[in-house]
Structures are given as structure tokens and as C-alpha cells.
Design a protein around this motif. Structure first.
Motif, short mmCIF file in Angstrom:
data_model
loop_
_atom_site.label_atom_id
_atom_site.label_comp_id
_atom_site.label_asym_id
_atom_site.label_seq_id
_atom_site.Cartn_x
_atom_site.Cartn_y
_atom_site.Cartn_z
N ALA A 102 4.24 5.12 -5.80
CA ALA A 102 4.53 5.37 -4.38
C ALA A 102 6.00 5.17 -4.05
CB ALA A 102 3.67 4.46 -3.52
N GLU A 113 0.24 1.81 -9.13
CA GLU A 113 0.06 2.64 -7.93
C GLU A 113 1.25 2.49 -6.99
OE1 GLU A 113 -3.48 3.47 -4.69
OE2 GLU A 113 -2.99 1.40 -5.19
N LEU A 114 1.70 1.26 -6.80
CA LEU A 114 2.86 1.02 -5.93
C LEU A 114 4.12 1.61 -6.54
CD1 LEU A 114 2.22 -2.66 -4.79
CD2 LEU A 114 2.07 -0.59 -3.39
N THR A 130 0.85 -1.18 0.00
CA THR A 130 0.00 0.00 0.00
C THR A 130 0.89 1.24 0.00
OG1 THR A 130 -0.09 0.21 2.42
CG2 THR A 130 -1.75 -1.22 1.36
N PRO A 131 0.42 2.34 -0.57
CA PRO A 131 1.22 3.57 -0.55
C PRO A 131 1.57 4.00 0.87
CG PRO A 131 -0.53 3.76 -2.18
CD PRO A 131 -0.78 2.49 -1.42
#
Length: 356
Positions: free
Chosen positions: A327, A323-324, A183-184
Motif C-alpha cells: 500500500a 500488505e502495508l 490499513t491500506p
């Protein structure tokens, strides 16, 4: 975002498996250095490095105390002579590398001192070695004869999850290896602790450290359920390995969602019946990352699969990986099953790597 893969250190298939990963677009092959479970990492690295052209390599991971730092560096630098510039040293306090012998991870102060020496040997070929109550300057001889290669840089990737160990990654590392940074928010915490360690040591980082996360994923096909026989086959070894980690004290039961904790509670009771009291560490890691023992198959459930892996349709997986990547995760290292390796590598390549 790149994907790496664990390579089983079995000499009879290590060349074939690494070549397949290279052909299918995997960025790096990771060789476990757990001597009571698999074959020798460096012997298998030498075989794979001699038979490939572009895939990168790393130990995943070399364990503090199992080899003294001068030996660890000379071993990875020998591989670097075979595959110049394609090699990294992953290094940590040890999960299975020590727990499978009934030993705890290396103490923090000892780990820090080893990281200091590893950094100095990798970058300068010499350093101060504290051992047996002595402090001695050591230096690699005959470097001009190319027995080893320290001229092409070998990044030191520090394996860390907790704040103190992540701080050491910031102090000494050229990169971070962590678990479950999916997760971010978790990724941000990793960098926060690493940056704090660098700042406390007076180290100025010109840019953020590269970040590698150990995880697992599997593509869910249309109409397929998450605990289908195919999915269980491909992710089961990783699921059970995550339960091993909790049972060994490497992680906490609270890291699991409530419904998966119920399954873990049943697994913990099962372990009370396994092996001999005081020596259960001898049996705990049977099958680790490789296969699911028959007696443990019932603990690979929809709940534990969801809690420990990323199983979803290909489009959703690709979106999560992007998304990762945004991040700060540069690489995700996957753990294919020993039986089913080719099927797994091919599907991830086709459905995920080609879309990233």
C-alpha cells in the motif's frame, strides 16, 4: 517494508542498543528528541553513529520551536559527518516535546516557515531566517572544512497526521512520518493529502514520497493470550502512551473501538485524581514510551492492546506488513520497552524481519 526501532537516549546503553538493532537487521534507529523525558538526542546519535557501520539514523522527532532551524540543521549535519549518508531529520510540531511543558503544538504558519527554512538549509546551506521581527539571509560558513556535512543528502521527513500537516509534507518533505497507518485505506489517505499539498504548492513529485508509520507489534506465541504477562510487559508502554496522546488532545477518544473507549473513560477519570489541577501535564507523561506506572497497569487490557498494537502470530504479522508495504508504507517504527529491549528486539528479528 523495513522495520525501525526507537532507541532510548540514555548514554550508558545507547551504543549497545543500537549495535544490537543493527546486528538484528533493523533498518533504522530513531532517536527521540523530547528533552523533558529522555537524554539529548544528538549527543546519543553521535555515540551510536561512531559505533555502527550500516544502520540508518533519524530523529524521532525533532520538535519545531525547541531548537531554532539553523541549530537543528547544524546538529543533524554534524551527525552526517560522522555517518555520511545514513542520516535523516524527522521534524514535527511536537507532542511530548511541547505538551510535557504544558504547551500546545507549534502554530501551522510557524511550522510551515520552519519547514521552508529547514529544506533550504539542508539542500543549499543557506536560506531566509525570519526571527525576532527580522528577516535575514543566513549561510553555513567553512563547509569545506567539514565541521558539518551537507554534501551527502539529509532527507527531511515531516511528521504529520492531519490533512493540513500532511499537505506540508507534500510541499516540503522528502518523506512522511505518520502514526497508525496500519490499513491500506489510511495509507491512501496519507498520500492523498500529501499529494494535494505538493500540487497546491506547484511542486512536481517524480515519485511518491517515502512513508514511515509509527506503530507497535508483538509476536503472539502458540497458546498465548493477548493480555499475557509477557505481552503486557512488551507492549504496555506503547498502550499507555496511546492513552496519554488522547488525554493530551493529540488524538481523539473516538479513534478507539467502543470496548477500548470504556477503558479509556476509566483512565480519564483516574487522571482527574493525579497531580495538581492546572499542572497535570507534569504527571500525564510519566513513563511515556518507557515503562508503565504501577497506578496505570490496570488500563493495559486485552481491549486497549488490540486497539493500539498489532499482536498476532508471526505469519499473520508478516502478511499484514507485506500488505502495508504494497500500500506504500516503507518503514514501520517500533517502540520496545526500556526493560525487555533485548528480548523484544531479538524476537522481532527472528520471527518477523527474517521472514520479510
Amino acid at each position: 517494508m523495513e522495520l525501525g526501532t526507537l532507541i532510548f537516549t540514555k548514554p550508558q546503553r545507547v551504543i549497545r542498543d543500537t549495535q544490537r538493532a543493527e546486528e538484528r537487521g533493523f533498518a533504522r534507529a530513531w532517536f527521540p528528541d523530547s528533552h523533558m523525558i529522555w537524554g539529548d538526542a544528538y549527543a546519543c546519535l553521535a555515540l551510536a553513529a561512531s559505533a555502527t557501520k550500516k544502520i540508518k539514523f533519524a530523529t524521532g522527532i525533532s520538535v519545531a520551536s525547541n531548537r531554532i532551524p539553523p541549530v537543528t540543521v547544524h546538529s543533524i549535519a554534524t551527525i552526517n559527518e560522522i555517518a555520511p549518508g545514513r542520516v535523516a531529520l524527522g521534524y514535527g510540531t511536537g507532542h511530548t516535546g511541547r505538551r510535557v511543558m504544558g504547551l500546545p503544538p507549534v502554530k501551522f504558519a510557524d511550522f510551515r516557515d520552519q519547514l521552508r527554512l529547514l529544506r533550504d538549509l539542508l539542500k543549499h546551506g543557506e536560506g531566509i531566517f525570519n526571527t525576532e521581527g527580522l528577516s535575514r539571509k543566513i549561510r553555513y560558513l567553512h563547509r569545506e572544512m567539514r565541521f558539518i556535512n551537507l554534501d551527502d543528502p539529509i532527507p527531511l521527513l515531516v511528521a504529520a497526521n492531519g490533512p493540513r500537516a500532511l499537505g506540508l509534507a507534500g510541499e516540503f518533505g522528502d518523506g512522511i512520518i505518520t502514526s497508525g497507518a496500519l490499513t491500506p485505506e489510511r495509507v491512501a489517505a496519507v498520500f492523498r493529502h500529501a499529494n494535494a499539498g505538493a500540487e497546491a504548492a506547484g511542486r512536481k513529485l517524480d515519485k511518491r514520497l517515502p512513508c514511515v508509520s509509527l506503530a507497535h507489534l508483538c509476536v503472539l506465541r502458540p497458546g498465548e493470550v493477548i493480555d499475557s504477562p509477557r505481552i503486557v510487559k512488551l507492549v504496555g508502554p506503547w498502550v499507555i502512551t496511546c492513552l496519554h496522546a488522547i488525554a493530551a488532545g493529540y488524538a481523539k477518544p473516538r479513534s478507539l473501538p467502543a470496548n477500548a473507549r470504556l477503558v479509556y473513560d476509566a483512565y480519564a477519570k483516574h487522571l482527574e485524581t493525579v497531580g495538581t489541577p492546572g499542572e497535570r501535564y507534569l504527571d500525564l507523561h510519566v513513563g511515556h514510551c518507557t515503562y508503565v506506572p504501577e497506578t496505570e497497569r490496570r488500563f493495559v487490557t486485552a481491549e486497549t492492546i488490540r486497539a493500539t498494537t498489532m499482536v498476532a502470530p508471526a505469519d499473520e504479522i508478516v502478511a499484514r506488513l507485506r500488505e502495508l508495504g504494497a500500500a506504500g508504507v516503507d518503514e514501520l517504527v517500533l517502540n520496545p520497552p526500556f526493560d525487555g529491549y533485548e528480548e523484544y528486539i531479538d524476537e522481532v528479528s527472528r520471527e518477523v524481519i527474517e521472514r520479510l
